[in-house]
Scaffold this motif. Structure first.
Motif, PDB file in Angstrom:
ATOM      1  N   SER A 193     -22.177  29.120  26.054  1.00  0.00           N
ATOM      2  CA  SER A 193     -20.854  29.684  26.318  1.00  0.00           C
ATOM      3  C   SER A 193     -21.031  31.096  26.848  1.00  0.00           C
ATOM      4  CB  SER A 193     -20.002  29.689  25.046  1.00  0.00           C
ATOM      5  OG  SER A 193     -20.565  30.562  24.099  1.00  0.00           O
ATOM      6  N   LEU A 194     -19.930  31.650  27.313  1.00  0.00           N
ATOM      7  CA  LEU A 194     -19.954  33.027  27.817  1.00  0.00           C
ATOM      8  C   LEU A 194     -20.031  34.013  26.662  1.00  0.00           C
ATOM      9  CD1 LEU A 194     -17.200  32.632  30.547  1.00  0.00           C
ATOM     10  CD2 LEU A 194     -19.649  32.873  30.923  1.00  0.00           C
ATOM     11  N   PRO A 195     -20.505  35.233  26.916  1.00  0.00           N
ATOM     12  CA  PRO A 195     -20.650  36.207  25.828  1.00  0.00           C
ATOM     13  C   PRO A 195     -19.299  36.697  25.317  1.00  0.00           C
ATOM     14  CG  PRO A 195     -21.155  37.213  27.950  1.00  0.00           C
ATOM     15  CD  PRO A 195     -21.001  35.744  28.206  1.00  0.00           C
ATOM     16  N   HIS A 196     -19.339  37.365  24.178  1.00  0.00           N
ATOM     17  CA  HIS A 196     -18.137  37.958  23.581  1.00  0.00           C
ATOM     18  C   HIS A 196     -17.598  39.026  24.544  1.00  0.00           C
ATOM     19  CE1 HIS A 196     -15.481  40.028  20.813  1.00  0.00           C
ATOM     20  NE2 HIS A 196     -15.799  39.194  19.830  1.00  0.00           N
ATOM     21  N   PRO A 197     -16.328  38.938  24.967  1.00  0.00           N
ATOM     22  CA  PRO A 197     -15.819  39.853  26.002  1.00  0.00           C
ATOM     23  C   PRO A 197     -15.598  41.288  25.521  1.00  0.00           C
ATOM     24  CG  PRO A 197     -14.074  38.426  25.218  1.00  0.00           C
ATOM     25  CD  PRO A 197     -15.328  37.940  24.574  1.00  0.00           C
ATOM     26  N   TYR A 198     -15.547  41.500  24.202  1.00  0.00           N
ATOM     27  CA  TYR A 198     -15.242  42.841  23.697  1.00  0.00           C
ATOM     28  C   TYR A 198     -16.408  43.446  22.913  1.00  0.00           C
ATOM     29  CZ  TYR A 198     -10.307  42.804  25.033  1.00  0.00           C
ATOM     30  OH  TYR A 198      -9.128  42.809  25.749  1.00  0.00           O
ATOM     31  N   VAL A 199     -17.619  43.037  23.221  1.00  0.00           N
ATOM     32  CA  VAL A 199     -18.780  43.588  22.524  1.00  0.00           C
ATOM     33  C   VAL A 199     -18.857  45.099  22.727  1.00  0.00           C
ATOM     34  CG1 VAL A 199     -21.299  43.662  22.460  1.00  0.00           C
ATOM     35  CG2 VAL A 199     -20.115  41.460  22.595  1.00  0.00           C
ATOM     36  N   HIS A 200     -18.727  45.544  23.953  1.00  0.00           N
ATOM     37  CA  HIS A 200     -18.847  46.975  24.243  1.00  0.00           C
ATOM     38  C   HIS A 200     -17.725  47.764  23.567  1.00  0.00           C
ATOM     39  CE1 HIS A 200     -20.107  50.497  26.596  1.00  0.00           C
ATOM     40  NE2 HIS A 200     -18.811  50.768  26.716  1.00  0.00           N
ATOM     41  N   GLU A 201     -16.504  47.264  23.626  1.00  0.00           N
ATOM     42  CA  GLU A 201     -15.376  47.992  23.047  1.00  0.00           C
ATOM     43  C   GLU A 201     -15.481  48.081  21.525  1.00  0.00           C
ATOM     44  OE1 GLU A 201     -14.276  46.770  27.065  1.00  0.00           O
ATOM     45  OE2 GLU A 201     -15.216  45.741  25.385  1.00  0.00           O
ATOM     46  N   ILE A 202     -15.995  47.032  20.882  1.00  0.00           N
ATOM     47  CA  ILE A 202     -16.112  47.056  19.431  1.00  0.00           C
ATOM     48  C   ILE A 202     -17.245  47.967  18.986  1.00  0.00           C
ATOM     49  CG2 ILE A 202     -16.669  45.633  17.406  1.00  0.00           C
ATOM     50  CD1 ILE A 202     -15.197  43.324  18.747  1.00  0.00           C
ATOM     51  N   THR A 203     -18.364  47.900  19.679  1.00  0.00           N
ATOM     52  CA  THR A 203     -19.528  48.701  19.277  1.00  0.00           C
ATOM     53  C   THR A 203     -19.393  50.171  19.654  1.00  0.00           C
ATOM     54  OG1 THR A 203     -20.630  48.023  21.336  1.00  0.00           O
ATOM     55  CG2 THR A 203     -21.126  46.760  19.337  1.00  0.00           C
ATOM     56  N   HIS A 204     -18.495  50.490  20.585  1.00  0.00           N
ATOM     57  CA  HIS A 204     -18.314  51.891  21.004  1.00  0.00           C
ATOM     58  C   HIS A 204     -16.924  52.419  20.636  1.00  0.00           C
ATOM     59  CE1 HIS A 204     -21.695  50.580  23.531  1.00  0.00           C
ATOM     60  NE2 HIS A 204     -22.024  51.858  23.606  1.00  0.00           N
ATOM     61  N   ILE A 205     -16.323  51.843  19.627  1.00  0.00           N
ATOM     62  CA  ILE A 205     -14.972  52.240  19.262  1.00  0.00           C
ATOM     63  C   ILE A 205     -14.943  53.652  18.683  1.00  0.00           C
ATOM     64  CG2 ILE A 205     -15.199  51.188  16.967  1.00  0.00           C
ATOM     65  CD1 ILE A 205     -12.220  50.520  17.082  1.00  0.00           C
ATOM     66  N   GLU A 206     -13.883  54.381  19.005  1.00  0.00           N
ATOM     67  CA  GLU A 206     -13.628  55.692  18.408  1.00  0.00           C
ATOM     68  C   GLU A 206     -12.383  55.552  17.540  1.00  0.00           C
ATOM     69  OE1 GLU A 206     -13.326  58.741  21.333  1.00  0.00           O
ATOM     70  OE2 GLU A 206     -15.340  58.387  22.155  1.00  0.00           O
ATOM     71  N   TYR A 207     -12.583  55.628  16.236  1.00  0.00           N
ATOM     72  CA  TYR A 207     -11.488  55.372  15.298  1.00  0.00           C
ATOM     73  C   TYR A 207     -10.536  56.560  15.243  1.00  0.00           C
ATOM     74  CZ  TYR A 207     -14.338  51.497  13.595  1.00  0.00           C
ATOM     75  OH  TYR A 207     -15.063  50.344  13.498  1.00  0.00           O
ATOM     76  N   PRO A 208      -9.250  56.295  15.072  1.00  0.00           N
ATOM     77  CA  PRO A 208      -8.284  57.392  14.883  1.00  0.00           C
ATOM     78  C   PRO A 208      -8.631  58.184  13.617  1.00  0.00           C
ATOM     79  CG  PRO A 208      -7.163  55.309  15.341  1.00  0.00           C
ATOM     80  CD  PRO A 208      -8.595  54.980  15.109  1.00  0.00           C
ATOM     81  N   GLN A 209      -8.451  59.490  13.664  1.00  0.00           N
ATOM     82  CA  GLN A 209      -8.817  60.347  12.540  1.00  0.00           C
ATOM     83  C   GLN A 209      -8.005  60.040  11.294  1.00  0.00           C
ATOM     84  OE1 GLN A 209     -11.361  62.347  12.279  1.00  0.00           O
ATOM     85  NE2 GLN A 209     -10.797  62.887  10.166  1.00  0.00           N
ATOM     86  N   ARG A 210      -6.800  59.489  11.460  1.00  0.00           N
ATOM     87  CA  ARG A 210      -5.943  59.205  10.307  1.00  0.00           C
ATOM     88  C   ARG A 210      -6.575  58.175   9.365  1.00  0.00           C
ATOM     89  NH1 ARG A 210      -3.797  56.076  14.473  1.00  0.00           N
ATOM     90  NH2 ARG A 210      -3.547  53.839  13.931  1.00  0.00           N
ATOM     91  N   MET A 211      -7.501  57.387   9.874  1.00  0.00           N
ATOM     92  CA  MET A 211      -8.125  56.356   9.049  1.00  0.00           C
ATOM     93  C   MET A 211      -9.071  56.951   8.011  1.00  0.00           C
ATOM     94  SD  MET A 211      -8.924  53.347  11.847  1.00  0.00           S
ATOM     95  CE  MET A 211      -9.400  52.217  10.540  1.00  0.00           C
ATOM     96  N   PHE A 212      -9.420  58.219   8.144  1.00  0.00           N
ATOM     97  CA  PHE A 212     -10.361  58.852   7.227  1.00  0.00           C
ATOM     98  C   PHE A 212      -9.692  59.947   6.397  1.00  0.00           C
ATOM     99  CE2 PHE A 212     -12.468  57.406  11.075  1.00  0.00           C
ATOM    100  CZ  PHE A 212     -13.412  56.542  10.552  1.00  0.00           C
ATOM    101  N   GLU A 213      -8.367  59.902   6.345  1.00  0.00           N
ATOM    102  CA  GLU A 213      -7.612  60.886   5.578  1.00  0.00           C
ATOM    103  C   GLU A 213      -6.772  60.177   4.520  1.00  0.00           C
ATOM    104  OE1 GLU A 213      -5.274  62.733   8.543  1.00  0.00           O
ATOM    105  OE2 GLU A 213      -6.946  63.877   9.460  1.00  0.00           O
ATOM    106  N   THR A 214      -6.611  60.838   3.383  1.00  0.00           N
ATOM    107  CA  THR A 214      -5.755  60.262   2.334  1.00  0.00           C
ATOM    108  C   THR A 214      -4.293  60.527   2.683  1.00  0.00           C
ATOM    109  OG1 THR A 214      -5.925  62.313   1.054  1.00  0.00           O
ATOM    110  CG2 THR A 214      -7.494  60.548   0.539  1.00  0.00           C
ATOM    111  N   VAL A 215      -3.478  59.494   2.512  1.00  0.00           N
ATOM    112  CA  VAL A 215      -2.044  59.621   2.778  1.00  0.00           C
ATOM    113  C   VAL A 215      -1.308  58.935   1.636  1.00  0.00           C
ATOM    114  CG1 VAL A 215      -2.294  59.719   5.290  1.00  0.00           C
ATOM    115  CG2 VAL A 215      -2.019  57.503   4.147  1.00  0.00           C
ATOM    116  N   GLU A 216      -0.059  59.275   1.505  1.00  0.00           N
ATOM    117  CA  GLU A 216       0.762  58.612   0.497  1.00  0.00           C
ATOM    118  C   GLU A 216       1.019  57.176   0.947  1.00  0.00           C
ATOM    119  OE1 GLU A 216       2.788  58.130  -3.024  1.00  0.00           O
ATOM    120  OE2 GLU A 216       1.622  59.888  -2.331  1.00  0.00           O
TER     121      GLU A 216
END
Length: 603
Positions: A193-216
Motif C-alpha cells: 500500500s501507499l505510505p502514511h500521508p501525514y508522517v511528516h506532519e505528525i513527526t514535525h508537529i509544533e504543539y500549541p503552548q496551551r497544552m503545557f499549561e495548567t488551566v481551570e
C-alpha cells in the motif's frame, strides 16, 4: 436460588430467561475460577473438596441424562444414558443428533408461525433486546434486528477483500500539508500500500503552548438536560462543520461492526465539542467524511480519544481520515500510575459517572438507531474533554521540566497516530500472520495425525477464501470449535459435514459437498506424501515433539503427550499354538495336586 425464585416460564418467559442467564453466568464464573490443569492438585489437598466435586459431577451428569432422555423422546431418537466421562467423550454424537433434531423441529415451527411459505421482501424488523446480568448492577444487552439489510451493499466504494491486491488509500486531498500528498509506493519488492500521508506532519508537529499549561478544567454541559445532534445527511454534516470552526479541542469515538463483514466497517462516529455532542451516521455519510480532515489534520486542534489504536485504523480504512495532534487519554493513566486504565474508571474518577456498558455488544447497524443506544454512544465523548483538562493538569503539575510528562503522552499518542492500515494477507503455505493457521494450531491442545493436519489446513484455507468472497467474518463462516470438530471426525460426505456443525452455519450447509471433497482430497494427499515421525522418548508424564511432514517442503511441529512403549523381544515360538498348548499342559501337571484337603482323594 430456590425454586420459588424462578419465574414461571409460561407466565413470565422474559423473567425466566433473565434468571436463566444469571444462573449460567454464575455457574460459568464458578467453573472457571480454578484452571482445569490445577483441579487435580486441589483435589489432593482437600478430601472434602474432592467429594463435593465428585458429587457435583454426578449430579450434573444425572441432570444431563434426564434432559437428554426428555429431548430424545420429543425427537423420536433412542439414546443410552452416559455413565461416566468416557461415555460422554465416545458417544457425544448422540447428543448432537438429538439437538439437531430439536433445532430442525423448532425451525420448522417458527417458519410456520411466521408464514415463511410466502416470499417477503427483505426488511429490517424492530430490534430485539436480550439482557444478560453480570456482576454488580451492570448488565449486557444484546440488541439486534432480525433482518438487517447489509450496509456494505450500498457502499459507493466497493469492498475489496482480495488477498492479492493492496489496500487502496482513500485520501485524495491533503489539508494542512507540510509536504505534498505522496502517490508513490515504497520500494518494497511487493508494495502492499501507499505510505502514511501525514508522517511528516505528525513527526514535525509544533504543539500549541496551551497544552503545557495548567488551566481551570471547563465543566461539561449537564448530561441529563442535553441531547446529541444526529447527523445523517450531507447538509447536516456541513452544518456540524460550521460548529467546529474555531474550536481548540474535539473528542472522538467510533462504534464498529465486524461479524457480518470480513474487514469490518464503522457504523457510528461520536464527536463532541465543549458545547455540543454530535452522533454521525457513518453508514450514510461514508463517502463524505473525508471533509473532516480539515479538522482532524489540523495541528492546532487537539483530538482527544481513549484507547485509539483501533479507531486510527478504522478512520483510515473507511473514510480516509488521519489525525494530527492526537491526545490518547489512555497513556496518562499509565504515566500517572492509575490503578485502572479504562474510560469507565476515568468517568467515575473525574465525573462521578457510572459508564453504562449495557450496549457494548449491540448491533450498531440497526437503523433507525434506538434512543437508548444513541445516549450510550454519546456518553463516551460527552465528558472526555473535561477529563482531558484534568489529566493534562496533573501531568503538568508532576512534570519536572517544561511539561515533560505531557510530551511523553503526546509522543506515545503520535506512535498510535502513525499506524497505517494494510489488508491482512493470508499465507496458506506457511500459516503465518495473526489470521494464519499456525497461530490457531499452536492453541490446539490435542495431537493431529498427518491426515488431520492436512484437513485442518484445507478447511482453514477454505474458510478464509469463502469469508473474503462473501464478505463475512471467519466466525460467521465457520467458528473455530466447528472447524476442529470437522478436523477431529474428518467426514467425507455432506451429511457428515452438516452433522459436525451444530447449528450448521449457512455457508457450511451450502458448501457441505465441497467441504467433504476438500477433506477427502487432503486425506488422500497426506497418505501419498512422505511422512517422518520423530519421537523423543521420555517419561510418560512429559511431552514430546512430533514432526509431521505432509509435503516435501513444509514441516509442522506439535507438542503432544508422549506414551512410552517398551519394545521387548518376543519369542516367535509363542505363536505356535500346539507348542503353547503342550507347555500349558505340562505346567498344569506340575501344579496339579493328587488330593484335596476338603474332599480327599475322591476326585
Amino acid at each position: 436460588m430456590t425454586s420459588r425464585e424462578y419465574p414461571n416460564p409460561v407466565k413470565d418467559f422474559k423473567g425466566f430467561q433473565e434468571s436463566l442467564y444469571k444462573s449460567l453466568i454464575a455457574a460459568t464464573a464458578a467453573a472457571n475460577s480454578i484452571p482445569v490443569e490445577e483441579v487435580g492438585f486441589y483435589r489432593s489437598l482437600d478430601r472434602d473438596f474432592a467429594k463435593d466435586l465428585d458429587h457435583a459431577g454426578s449430579s450434573a451428569l444425572a441432570i444431563g441424562n434426564s434432559l437428554l432422555q426428555q429431548c430424545a423422546n420429543d425427537t423420536g431418537i433412542e439414546v443410552l444414558n452416559f455413565e461416566d466421562v468416557d461415555d460422554v467423550i465416545q458417544r457425544y454424537g448422540m447428543t448432537t443428533d438429538v439437538c439437531d433434531g430439536l433445532l430442525e423441529k423448532a425451525d420448522l415451527c417458527l417458519d410456520q408461525m411466521r408464514g415463511k411459505g410466502f416470499q417477503e421482501s427483505m426488511k429490517q424488523d424492530a430490534p430485539e433486546v436480550t439482557q444478560i446480568a453480570t456482576k454488580d448492577k451492570l448488565e449486557y444487552k444484546f440488541l439486534h434486528a432480525n433482518n438487517v439489510v447489509r450496509p456494505q451493499i450500498h457502499f459507493k466504494d466497493a469492498v475489496d477483500n482480495s488477498n492479492s491486491t493492496p489496500f487502496e488509500r482513500k485520501i485524495k486531498y491533503k489539508p494542512h500539508a507540510l509536504v505534498p500528498l505522496d502517490f508513490t509506493a515504497s520500494n518494497d519488492e511487493i508494495p502492499r500500500s501507499l505510505p502514511h500521508p501525514y508522517v511528516h506532519e505528525i513527526t514535525h508537529i509544533e504543539y500549541p503552548q496551551r497544552m503545557f499549561e495548567t488551566v481551570e478544567p471547563e465543566m461539561y454541559k449537564p448530561y441529563d438536560t442535553t441531547s446529541p445532534t444526529w447527523v445523517d445527511t450531507e447538509e447536516k454534516l456541513l452544518e456540524m462543520m460550521k460548529h467546529l470552526e474555531g474550536v481548540e479541542e474535539i473528542a472522538v469515538d467510533l462504534e464498529h461492526h465486524n461479524y457480518r463483514s470480513f474487514q469490518g466497517f464503522t457504523c457510528l462516529m461520536q464527536l463532541s465539542t465543549r458545547d455540543e455532542d454530535f452522533v454521525i451516521d457513518t453508514l450514510e455519510l461514508r463517502d463524505k467524511l473525508w471533509m473532516l480532515n480539515e479538522y482532524f489534520a489540523d495541528p492546532n486542534i487537539v483530538k482527544v480519544l481513549h484507547g485509539a489504536d483501533s479507531d486510527i485504523i478504522w478512520l483510515q480504512r473507511d473514510f480516509g481520515l488521519y489525525i494530527v495532534n492526537l491526545f490518547d487519554t489512555y497513556f496518562p493513566t499509565k504515566v500517572l500510575e492509575f490503578p485502572h486504565h479504562s474510560l469507565a474508571y476515568l468517568l467515575k474518577k473525574y465525573c462521578n459517572f457510572d459508564a453504562d456498558k449495557k450496549y457494548q455488544l449491540a448491533d450498531w447497524r440497526i437503523r433507525p438507531l434506538p434512543v437508548e443506544m444513541l445516549e450510550y454512544a454519546r456518553s463516551d465523548t460527552h465528558f472526555l474533554l473535561y477529563i482531558y483538562d484534568c489529566l493534562r493538569n496533573e501531568l503538568v503539575n508532576k512534570s519536572t521540566t517544561d511539561g515533560n510528562l505531557v510530551r511523553v503522552c503526546l509522543q506515545r499518542s503520535n506512535e498510535v497516530a502513525l499506524q497505517k492500515y494494510d489488508k491482512e494477507i493470508y499465507d496458506a503455505a506457511n500459516g503465518t500472520g495473526p489470521g494464519g493457521w499456525k497461530n490457531m494450531l499452536s492453541k490446539w491442545k490435542y495431537a493431529m495425525n498427518p491426515q488431520q493436519l492436512a484437513a485442518f489446513k484445507a478447511l482453514h484455507s477454505w474458510r478464509d477464501h469463502t469469508a473474503r468472497e462473501e464478505d463475512e467474518s471467519w466466525r460467521y463462516v465457520l467458528p473455530n470449535h466447528m472447524l476442529f470438530a470437522l478436523v477431529e471426525r474428518m467426514p467425507v460426505d455432506s451429511s457428515g459435514v452438516i452433522g459436525c456443525c451444530n447449528p450448521c452455519p449457512t455457508l457450511v450447509r451450502m458448501n457441505a459437498q465441497a467441504i467433504a471433497f476438500d477433506i477427502q482430497k487432503a486425506k488422500r494427499e497426506a497418505l501419498q506424501a512422505p511422512k517422518e515421525d520423530v519421537f523423543k522418548e521420555e517419561d510418560t508424564s512429559k511431552s514430546e515433539t512430533i514432526t509431521v511432514s505432509t509435503s516435501g517442503s513444509s514441516t509442522t511441529k506439535m507438542q503432544v503427550q508422549s506414551i512410552k512403549r517398551s519394545n521387548s523381544s518376543v519369542d516367535p515360538a509363542l505363536f505356535d499354538l500346539k507348542k503353547a498348548k503342550k507347555l500349558r499342559t505340562e505346567t498344569a501337571a506340575k501344579l496339579e495336586k493328587k488330593s484335596s484337603d476338603l474332599f480327599g482323594s475322591c476326585l
